[in-house]
Motif scaffolding. Structure first.
Motif, short mmCIF file in Angstrom:
data_model
loop_
_atom_site.label_atom_id
_atom_site.label_comp_id
_atom_site.label_asym_id
_atom_site.label_seq_id
_atom_site.Cartn_x
_atom_site.Cartn_y
_atom_site.Cartn_z
N GLU A 139 53.37 -72.32 63.15
CA GLU A 139 52.55 -71.25 63.72
C GLU A 139 52.14 -70.25 62.64
N LEU A 140 53.09 -69.85 61.79
CA LEU A 140 52.77 -68.92 60.71
C LEU A 140 51.84 -69.57 59.69
N LEU A 141 52.04 -70.86 59.47
CA LEU A 141 51.17 -71.61 58.56
C LEU A 141 49.73 -71.60 59.06
N SER A 142 49.59 -71.70 60.38
CA SER A 142 48.24 -71.72 60.96
C SER A 142 47.53 -70.38 60.81
N HIS A 143 48.30 -69.31 60.62
CA HIS A 143 47.71 -67.99 60.43
C HIS A 143 47.42 -67.70 58.95
N SER A 147 51.46 -67.57 53.17
CA SER A 147 51.99 -68.37 52.07
C SER A 147 53.46 -68.66 52.33
N ASN A 148 54.05 -69.53 51.50
CA ASN A 148 55.47 -69.86 51.66
C ASN A 148 56.35 -68.62 51.52
N LYS A 149 56.03 -67.77 50.55
CA LYS A 149 56.81 -66.55 50.35
C LYS A 149 56.73 -65.62 51.56
N ARG A 186 59.75 -64.51 54.02
CA ARG A 186 60.08 -63.10 54.26
C ARG A 186 60.08 -62.78 55.75
N LEU A 187 59.07 -63.30 56.48
CA LEU A 187 58.97 -63.01 57.92
C LEU A 187 60.11 -63.63 58.72
#
Length: 138
Positions: free
Chosen positions: A86-90, A93-95, A99-100
């Motif tokens: 989901e975060l990747l779709s937004h 980056s990996n970092k 962090r999130l």
């Protein structure tokens, strides 16, 4: 596709003809402008209501089998993998994802490699595209 285009073109032609007839009547008999505007508003309100009704009806007929397939596909992925996806779709980056989610970047890379394997893709753009195609994410 041609049939659909012809169908809507015919509908627009009929609406335009009605609109021109009402306009002719308005200018010939000097009817009140509010009557003319009200008739036009009524036509467009009816058309809008019809389109929304058709859209809602089409949306309600989602096959149950496809919904079950979506749930079974989601079951193949861990909760963390789904969060990473989901975060990747937004576009994070990996970092930023690390962090999130309060994880290390190596853990994120591991989750991404697992996702790439499960989705049978080779990069993050393909992973997001395939996940959206399979309706794993929105």
């Amino acid at each position: 596709m041609r049939r659909l285009i012809l169908k809507y073109a015919t509908a627009l032609l009929i609406l335009l003809s009605i609109l021109k007839a009402v306009e002719y009547h308005f200018f010939r008999y000097q009817e009140a402008l509010s009557l003319y505007a009200g008739l036009i508003a009524l036509v467009f309100l009816s058309l809008g209501a019809y389109v929304v009704w058709r859209w809602q009806r089409a949306k309600a007929h989602v096959p149950v089998q496809a919904e079950r397939l979506n749930q079974s596909l989601r079951a193949e992925y861990s909760e963390r993998e789904l969060e990473v996806l989901e975060l990747l779709s937004h576009g994070y980056s990996n970092k930023e994802i690390a962090r999130l989610l309060s994880l290390s970047t190596n853990t994120i890379k591991t989750h991404l490699n697992n996702l790439y394997t499960k989705l049978e893709v080779s990069n993050r753009t393909q992973a997001v595209s395939e996940a959206k195609l399979l309706k794993i994410i929105n």
